[in-house]
Design a protein around this motif. Structure first.
Motif, PDB file in Angstrom:
ATOM      1  N   VAL A 399       0.870  -1.111   0.170  1.00 56.14           N
ATOM      2  CA  VAL A 399       0.092   0.012  -0.061  1.00 56.14           C
ATOM      3  C   VAL A 399       0.676   1.219  -0.181  1.00 56.14           C
ATOM      4  O   VAL A 399       1.578   1.339   0.764  1.00 56.14           O
ATOM      5  N   PRO A 400       0.778   2.225  -1.048  1.00 54.50           N
ATOM      6  CA  PRO A 400       1.776   3.409  -1.120  1.00 54.50           C
ATOM      7  C   PRO A 400       1.731   4.136   0.289  1.00 54.50           C
ATOM      8  O   PRO A 400       0.565   4.345   0.638  1.00 54.50           O
ATOM      9  N   ASN A 401       2.756   4.641   0.524  1.00 51.88           N
ATOM     10  CA  ASN A 401       2.803   5.477   1.810  1.00 51.88           C
ATOM     11  C   ASN A 401       2.709   5.012   3.131  1.00 51.88           C
ATOM     12  O   ASN A 401       2.450   5.760   4.123  1.00 51.88           O
ATOM     13  N   LEU A 402       2.437   3.742   3.240  1.00 49.31           N
ATOM     14  CA  LEU A 402       2.166   3.065   4.393  1.00 49.31           C
ATOM     15  C   LEU A 402       3.160   1.861   4.623  1.00 49.31           C
ATOM     16  O   LEU A 402       3.178   0.973   5.306  1.00 49.31           O
ATOM     17  N   ASP A 403       4.559   2.006   3.839  1.00 46.37           N
ATOM     18  CA  ASP A 403       5.480   1.110   4.034  1.00 46.37           C
ATOM     19  C   ASP A 403       6.255   1.504   5.628  1.00 46.37           C
ATOM     20  O   ASP A 403       6.599   0.571   6.067  1.00 46.37           O
TER      21      ASP A 403
END
Length: 466
Positions: A399-403
């Motif tokens: 999920v983008p930006n939730l790494d």
């Protein structure tokens, strides 16, 4: 399981003091500090390997683990294990036992389970083994003859939560008010479920080459039994080569204690793979977890690692601070195309919160929706002051930006960019899907996985223990 924990702690009338000194353990001689411990990866417990993750080129699960217990034929039961065990008892490996109801191994007593013994848990009576404080379990299988705890249902009809699980209760320290707690899962709250004390070297026995299949039955809503539960278990206990598969709750959960563990497998469980609480300060090496995309906790969320110090007092001591090296956890997302079909309750590779500390190194976490979440100011403060450490790990999420996430009512870092700067400065890597596919041989197969390193894997070198 978190929403029940605040209801299960028993506050003792007599408080337990926090010691500033250290005491030798019975497993390797490293000191255990009562209070906030300062153990590191530079410990004699850890085998110095070059690779990251739980495996190099050798599969230590071969010959004794079972990734497809749903379709395994087990013989019918011809003996019953039930009630209180009040004298030293040795089971008979030629028999197949029905584990009926809550079986309490009483203080001062040892239950010996020979290699190759099969015990099948009864669903209607919630079959469970509880090794009380002062008691021991001697369950030492071999690679060719593992001890098997499994469902009593027929092949093809088994599911998570078919029976209870195995609960070990010791006298090592925790941070529960008063120093004594009552373990979750419906264990008798008057005496039999107590755990906690002042002996970090307490000995609850041995579990080696043991499989625990389809445990985790709900005693009542939000009060499930885990596959293998540790309540204030001490370093005198040996835990090595244990597999928990298809647990209806966590595979493994530690409530305080100091016990050290090696070669743990978590497969297709419903809640968290590895869950730490209430001041657990033990060490773990060579642990692997694999998430099933369709099995997740519908009452909460399912994570690879979930770690808490205390639900209500985030800085209470001893602080939860496991020291972990060479862990591999495979998330439920095998590819970007598969993301939409994964149960939405699957979440983080790592969720640290409520003041938990941790030392985590040389590990691999791939195939998750979200990566690393450091929640609450007290949790993040431990990273910035150096009492926690995330070093030399590999992460991959979708999920983008939730790494990498800094969260909580008061975020642990003023901005996520500061957390990312910390992350990269300690030698950690966030990789993409294509790179993750070059690491391991066949990590996403649910019935015949191979977690060993591919030829040329970037995880084959670079492990550090300082």
């Amino acid at each position: 399981m978190k929403n029940f924990k605040s209801k299960i702690f028993l506050a003792s009338v007599i408080g337990i003091s926090v010691f500033a000194s250290c005491k030798k353990t019975s497993s390797g001689g490293d000191p255990v500090i009562i209070g906030d411990n300062s153990e590191s990866l530079n410990s004699s417990f850890f085998e110095r390997v070059n690779y990251k993750g739980a495996f190099g080129n050798t599969d230590w699960t071969s010959g004794w683990a079972n990734y497809n217990p749903q379709n395994t034929d087990y013989p019918a039961t011809n003996a019953t294990l039930s009630g209180n065990i009040t004298t030293n008892t040795t089971l008979d490996a030629s028999k197949v036992y029905l584990l009926s109801g809550f079986v309490y191994v009483k203080s001062g007593v040892t239950l010996t389970i020979p290699a190759g013994t099969i015990l099948r848990g009864d669903k209607s009576s919630k079959g469970t083994i509880i090794v009380q404080q002062g008691a021991k379990i001697a369950a030492e299988g071999t690679a060719s003859k593992p001890i098997i705890f499994t469902s009593n249902l027929a092949k093809g009809s088994r599911s998570p939560g078919d029976w209870g699980g195995v609960i070990l209760l010791g006298k090592a320290p925790n941070n529960i008010p008063g120093g004594v707690g009552v373990i979750e899962g419906g264990v008798n709250v008057t005496t039999e479920g107590n755990h906690g004390g002042t002996d970090p070297a307490d000995n609850s026995g041995i579990m080696k080459y043991v499989r625990i299949e389809f445990p985790g039955i709900a005693f009542q809503p939000n009060n499930e039994i885990n596959g293998l539960t540790f309540g204030s278990v001490g370093t005198g206990t040996t835990i090595d080569y244990v597999e928990v598969s298809f647990s209806g709750d966590d595979s493994y959960e530690w409530f305080g204690g100091t016990v050290n563990c090696k070669h743990l497998i978590s497969v297709s469980n419903v809640d968290d793979s590895f869950d730490f609480d209430n001041g657990f300060v033990g060490k773990l090496q060579f642990c692997v977890g694999q998430r099933d995309p369709q099995l997740a906790d519908q009452a909460g969320q399912s994570n690879g690692i979930e770690s808490d110090n205390s639900e209500s007092a985030f800085t209470t001591t001893p602080r939860t601070r496991p020291v972990i090296s060479n862990m591999t956890i495979i998330g439920p997302v095998s590819s970007s195309a598969a993301l939409a079909s994964v149960d939405p309750k699957h979440e983080h590779a790592n969720l640290w919160r409520r003041g938990s500390k941790m030392i985590l190194g040389n590990s691999i976490f791939i195939g998750f929706k979200y990566g690393l979440n450091i929640r609450d100011k007290e949790t993040g403060d431990a990273l910035t002051d150096g009492s926690s450490l995330i070093t030399n790990n590999i992460y991959q999420s979708y999920v983008p930006n939730l790494d990498i996430i800094a969260s909580g009512s008061i975020p642990s870092f003023a901005s996520v960019d500061l957390l990312k700067s910390y992350f990269t400065s300690k030698g950690n890597l966030n990789i993409n899907e294509a790179t993750s596919q070059t690491l391991l041989n066949s990590p996403f197969s649910l019935t015949a996985p191979n977690f060993t390193l591919k030829t040329g894997s970037s995880a084959a070198t670079g492990a550090k223990f300082n």
